[in-house]
Structure formats: structure tokens, C-alpha cells
Write a protein that holds these residues in place. Structure first.
Motif, PDB file in Angstrom:
ATOM      1  N   LYS A  58       8.769  10.016 -17.819  1.00  0.00           N
ATOM      2  CA  LYS A  58       8.967  10.289 -16.402  1.00  0.00           C
ATOM      3  C   LYS A  58       7.852   9.648 -15.578  1.00  0.00           C
ATOM      4  O   LYS A  58       8.095   9.089 -14.499  1.00  0.00           O
ATOM      5  N   LEU A  59       6.609   9.703 -16.089  1.00  0.00           N
ATOM      6  CA  LEU A  59       5.478   9.104 -15.379  1.00  0.00           C
ATOM      7  C   LEU A  59       5.623   7.591 -15.309  1.00  0.00           C
ATOM      8  O   LEU A  59       5.408   6.984 -14.250  1.00  0.00           O
ATOM      9  N   VAL A  60       6.008   6.965 -16.422  1.00  0.00           N
ATOM     10  CA  VAL A  60       6.222   5.514 -16.446  1.00  0.00           C
ATOM     11  C   VAL A  60       7.337   5.132 -15.478  1.00  0.00           C
ATOM     12  O   VAL A  60       7.236   4.137 -14.739  1.00  0.00           O
ATOM     13  N   SER A  61       8.393   5.931 -15.443  1.00  0.00           N
ATOM     14  CA  SER A  61       9.520   5.667 -14.546  1.00  0.00           C
ATOM     15  C   SER A  61       9.103   5.768 -13.084  1.00  0.00           C
ATOM     16  O   SER A  61       9.491   4.936 -12.259  1.00  0.00           O
ATOM     17  N   LEU A  62       8.303   6.785 -12.756  1.00  0.00           N
ATOM     18  CA  LEU A  62       7.837   6.963 -11.379  1.00  0.00           C
ATOM     19  C   LEU A  62       6.975   5.786 -10.932  1.00  0.00           C
ATOM     20  O   LEU A  62       7.076   5.314  -9.797  1.00  0.00           O
ATOM     21  N   ILE A  63       6.107   5.318 -11.835  1.00  0.00           N
ATOM     22  CA  ILE A  63       5.239   4.174 -11.508  1.00  0.00           C
ATOM     23  C   ILE A  63       6.084   2.926 -11.269  1.00  0.00           C
ATOM     24  O   ILE A  63       5.849   2.173 -10.313  1.00  0.00           O
ATOM     25  N   ASP A  64       7.078   2.699 -12.138  1.00  0.00           N
ATOM     26  CA  ASP A  64       7.947   1.524 -11.979  1.00  0.00           C
ATOM     27  C   ASP A  64       8.755   1.602 -10.681  1.00  0.00           C
ATOM     28  O   ASP A  64       8.933   0.597  -9.978  1.00  0.00           O
ATOM     29  N   GLU A  65       9.249   2.798 -10.343  1.00  0.00           N
ATOM     30  CA  GLU A  65      10.064   2.965  -9.138  1.00  0.00           C
ATOM     31  C   GLU A  65       9.256   2.741  -7.863  1.00  0.00           C
ATOM     32  O   GLU A  65       9.790   2.284  -6.847  1.00  0.00           O
ATOM     33  N   ASN A  66       7.964   3.107  -7.918  1.00  0.00           N
ATOM     34  CA  ASN A  66       7.117   2.995  -6.723  1.00  0.00           C
ATOM     35  C   ASN A  66       6.164   1.810  -6.799  1.00  0.00           C
ATOM     36  O   ASN A  66       5.155   1.782  -6.089  1.00  0.00           O
ATOM     37  N   ALA A  67       6.486   0.845  -7.664  1.00  0.00           N
ATOM     38  CA  ALA A  67       5.601  -0.311  -7.859  1.00  0.00           C
ATOM     39  C   ALA A  67       5.388  -1.083  -6.564  1.00  0.00           C
ATOM     40  O   ALA A  67       4.269  -1.516  -6.261  1.00  0.00           O
ATOM     41  N   VAL A  68       6.452  -1.250  -5.773  1.00  0.00           N
ATOM     42  CA  VAL A  68       6.344  -2.011  -4.522  1.00  0.00           C
ATOM     43  C   VAL A  68       5.387  -1.318  -3.554  1.00  0.00           C
ATOM     44  O   VAL A  68       4.541  -1.971  -2.929  1.00  0.00           O
ATOM     45  N   VAL A  69       5.506  -0.003  -3.443  1.00  0.00           N
ATOM     46  CA  VAL A  69       4.620   0.760  -2.549  1.00  0.00           C
ATOM     47  C   VAL A  69       3.174   0.672  -3.027  1.00  0.00           C
ATOM     48  O   VAL A  69       2.251   0.453  -2.231  1.00  0.00           O
ATOM     49  N   ILE A  70       2.979   0.833  -4.337  1.00  0.00           N
ATOM     50  CA  ILE A  70       1.621   0.779  -4.906  1.00  0.00           C
ATOM     51  C   ILE A  70       0.996  -0.588  -4.661  1.00  0.00           C
ATOM     52  O   ILE A  70      -0.172  -0.699  -4.264  1.00  0.00           O
ATOM     53  N   ILE A  71       1.777  -1.658  -4.900  1.00  0.00           N
ATOM     54  CA  ILE A  71       1.271  -3.023  -4.684  1.00  0.00           C
ATOM     55  C   ILE A  71       0.957  -3.251  -3.213  1.00  0.00           C
ATOM     56  O   ILE A  71      -0.055  -3.857  -2.859  1.00  0.00           O
ATOM     57  N   GLY A  72       1.828  -2.746  -2.333  1.00  0.00           N
ATOM     58  CA  GLY A  72       1.604  -2.896  -0.897  1.00  0.00           C
ATOM     59  C   GLY A  72       0.329  -2.218  -0.432  1.00  0.00           C
ATOM     60  O   GLY A  72      -0.458  -2.795   0.332  1.00  0.00           O
ATOM     61  N   VAL A  73       0.113  -0.994  -0.901  1.00  0.00           N
ATOM     62  CA  VAL A  73      -1.117  -0.265  -0.543  1.00  0.00           C
ATOM     63  C   VAL A  73      -2.342  -0.995  -1.087  1.00  0.00           C
ATOM     64  O   VAL A  73      -3.358  -1.137  -0.391  1.00  0.00           O
ATOM     65  N   ALA A  74      -2.252  -1.478  -2.342  1.00  0.00           N
ATOM     66  CA  ALA A  74      -3.375  -2.189  -2.949  1.00  0.00           C
ATOM     67  C   ALA A  74      -3.702  -3.466  -2.176  1.00  0.00           C
ATOM     68  O   ALA A  74      -4.884  -3.780  -1.941  1.00  0.00           O
ATOM     69  N   LEU A  75      -2.664  -4.198  -1.772  1.00  0.00           N
ATOM     70  CA  LEU A  75      -2.891  -5.423  -0.998  1.00  0.00           C
ATOM     71  C   LEU A  75      -3.504  -5.097   0.369  1.00  0.00           C
ATOM     72  O   LEU A  75      -4.377  -5.827   0.854  1.00  0.00           O
ATOM     73  N   GLY A  76      -3.036  -4.020   0.997  1.00  0.00           N
ATOM     74  CA  GLY A  76      -3.601  -3.606   2.284  1.00  0.00           C
ATOM     75  C   GLY A  76      -5.079  -3.282   2.174  1.00  0.00           C
ATOM     76  O   GLY A  76      -5.887  -3.692   3.016  1.00  0.00           O
ATOM     77  N   ILE A  77      -5.438  -2.538   1.119  1.00  0.00           N
ATOM     78  CA  ILE A  77      -6.851  -2.203   0.893  1.00  0.00           C
ATOM     79  C   ILE A  77      -7.664  -3.466   0.637  1.00  0.00           C
ATOM     80  O   ILE A  77      -8.787  -3.619   1.133  1.00  0.00           O
ATOM     81  N   ALA A  78      -7.084  -4.390  -0.144  1.00  0.00           N
ATOM     82  CA  ALA A  78      -7.781  -5.644  -0.448  1.00  0.00           C
ATOM     83  C   ALA A  78      -8.032  -6.454   0.828  1.00  0.00           C
ATOM     84  O   ALA A  78      -9.122  -7.022   1.007  1.00  0.00           O
ATOM     85  N   VAL A  79      -7.041  -6.498   1.722  1.00  0.00           N
ATOM     86  CA  VAL A  79      -7.197  -7.225   2.989  1.00  0.00           C
ATOM     87  C   VAL A  79      -8.310  -6.600   3.829  1.00  0.00           C
ATOM     88  O   VAL A  79      -9.141  -7.312   4.421  1.00  0.00           O
ATOM     89  N   LEU A  80      -8.338  -5.276   3.893  1.00  0.00           N
ATOM     90  CA  LEU A  80      -9.391  -4.590   4.655  1.00  0.00           C
ATOM     91  C   LEU A  80     -10.775  -4.887   4.073  1.00  0.00           C
ATOM     92  O   LEU A  80     -11.737  -5.119   4.816  1.00  0.00           O
ATOM     93  N   GLU A  81     -10.870  -4.874   2.748  1.00  0.00           N
ATOM     94  CA  GLU A  81     -12.159  -5.145   2.098  1.00  0.00           C
ATOM     95  C   GLU A  81     -12.602  -6.586   2.345  1.00  0.00           C
ATOM     96  O   GLU A  81     -13.786  -6.832   2.630  1.00  0.00           O
ATOM     97  N   ILE A  82     -11.684  -7.525   2.243  1.00  0.00           N
ATOM     98  CA  ILE A  82     -12.025  -8.929   2.492  1.00  0.00           C
ATOM     99  C   ILE A  82     -12.448  -9.114   3.952  1.00  0.00           C
ATOM    100  O   ILE A  82     -13.420  -9.819   4.249  1.00  0.00           O
TER     101      ILE A  82
END
Length: 242
Positions: free
Chosen positions: A202-226
Motif C-alpha cells: 500500500k505504501l509503495v502504491s501511494l508513492i507511485d500514485e503521488n509521484a508527480v506531486v512529490i516530484i513537483g514539490v521537490a522541483l519547487g524546493i530546488a528552484v527556491l534553493e537555487i
């Protein structure tokens, strides 16, 4: 307002938010640890809250650490911009750079070793299941932790309901935990028919389902840090040229 003045204002505003957020997180962490009795009393009043809530207090240490780092980061950024301190701006840049490198390294490790990590966790699942069969229903910490996990993720055991077979809970009650079935009491036949997924799947499935959101948040944080690093270095270089 010139370019240098605009950079100072942006640096001060950005790090002011970080400083306030860090202070708030640090305050919550200290409150959780100091006033643990009140925190537990508050949590116990929540309808349907699990009995074993002491684990929540361990989050206080993480909040204190995160809050302290954010507080230091915001202080260095704000003071460095206002006082035009090269030392503070350089320290701010180094800290953000280290955090950024750690995040990139973590992302690379997750992407490259994800299949290996899943296989390793599944192998560790043998020990996890053995722990369930030994302690679930007898050890209040293990029982409370699994009940909280299953209620939150809507899952049953590490693999499935069979993980609880021959556990103290199963031996005493002759049933399985309620999250493993739609209705109660949760018999073996009912658990087999319901087919509630295991918590790992179930945890693996949740991560896969929300991969786009997780990647988007990570990219947003990366842009702010840069952006923060670019602004701090721009101010640092401008001070040199003055």
C-alpha cells in the motif's frame, strides 16, 4: 530602487519567512517535549485515536532539529543582507548548497536503487513478520504502532492478514485485527475474502500514485534553493565590487 537594493529586500523577505517558520517549528518541538502530559491529554481526546500515543512525542526531537536549522538559516540570510556581511552571506550559501547537494544525492540514490531497496525491505519483512507474530497483542508499543499504521494506510500487516496468524492476539481472540476486514469480528474467512492489501504494498502504491506531486514539490524546493544561492552570491559579489 536599484538592483542591489531589490536583491537585499528579496533576501530579507525570503529569509524572514524562513526565520519565522523555524521559530514556530522550534517552539512546537520544545512544547511537545516539555509539556508532554498536556500533549498526550489533548491527543487522547481525539475520537478514534489509538491508545499508544507516546511515539508522537519522539517527533519533538525532529521538530527541534529542523526548527533550529531553519532559524540559523533565516538569521544568517537576514543579517547578511541587512548588514552586508560577506561572512554571513557565505555561510548562508554554504548551508543551502550542502542541503541542496544532500537532496540531489538522496534523489539519485532513490531513483537508482529503488528496485534494490524494495527487494531489501521485502527481505527485512521476514523479520518484521516474525516480530508481529511474537509481540502483536502482547507488547503495547508494537500493537499500538501497527494499529496506527493500518488505520492510517488502510492496510493489513506487512504482507497481508496471514502475518497475524499465531500472534498473541490471534491465539487469545481467535480473530484478526479489525483493519484486515470490512466487518467485525474479523475471522480468518472474512479476512481472506476481504483481501486488504499489506502495508508495504500500500505504501509503495501511494508513492507511485503521488509521484508527480512529490516530484513537483521537490522541483519547487530546488528552484527556491537555487534562487536563494544566486541572490546570496550576487549580494556577496556586489559587496566586493563596492
Amino acid at each position: 530602487m536599484g538592483c542591489f537594493g531589490f536583491l537585499k529586500v528579496m533576501m530579507f523577505a525570503f529569509n524572514g519567512i524562513i526565520f519565522v517558520a523555524g521559530a514556530a517549528i522550534l517552539g512546537v518541538g520544545i512544547w511537545v517535549k516539555v509539556d508532554s502530559g498536556s500533549v498526550l491529554s489533548l491527543l487522547e481526546k481525539i475520537p478514534g485515536a489509538p491508545e499508544q500515543l507516546e511515539q508522537v512525542l519522539n517527533v519533538g526531537y525532529l521538530l527541534i532539529a529542523v526548527g533550529a536549522v531553519l532559524l540559523l538559516l533565516g538569521f544568517l540570510g537576514c543579517c547578511g543582507a541587512v548588514k552586508e556581511s560577506k561572512c554571513m552571506l557565505l555561510m548562508f550559501f554554504i548551508i543551502v548548497l550542502l542541503v541542496f547537494i544532500a537532496e540531489v544525492a538522496g534523489a539519485v540514490v532513490i531513483l537508482v536503487f529503488k528496485p534494490l531497496a524494495e527487494d531489501l525491505i521485502r527481505k527485512l519483512g521476514v523479520d518484521i513478520v516474525a516480530g508481529i507474530q511474537k509481540d502483536y497483542g502482547e507488547n503495547p508499543d508494537v500493537t499500538g504502532l501497527w494499529n496506527s499504521t493500518m488505520d492510517t494506510l488502510k492496510c493489513c500487516g506487512f504482507n497481508n492478514y496471514t502475518d497475524f496468524t499465531e500472534s498473541p492476539f490471534n491465539k487469545v481472540n481467535g480473530t484478526y485485527p479489525s483493519p484486515c476486514c470490512i466487518s467485525t469480528p474479523c475471522s480468518e474467512m472474512s479476512a481472506m475474502t476481504t483481501k486488504v492489501p499489506g502495508c508495504f504494498d500500500k505504501l509503495v502504491s501511494l508513492i507511485d500514485e503521488n509521484a508527480v506531486v512529490i516530484i513537483g514539490v521537490a522541483l519547487g524546493i530546488a528552484v527556491l534553493e537555487i534562487s536563494a544561492m544566486v541572490v546570496s552570491m550576487s549580494l556577496y559579489c556586489h559587496i566586493d565590487s563596492k
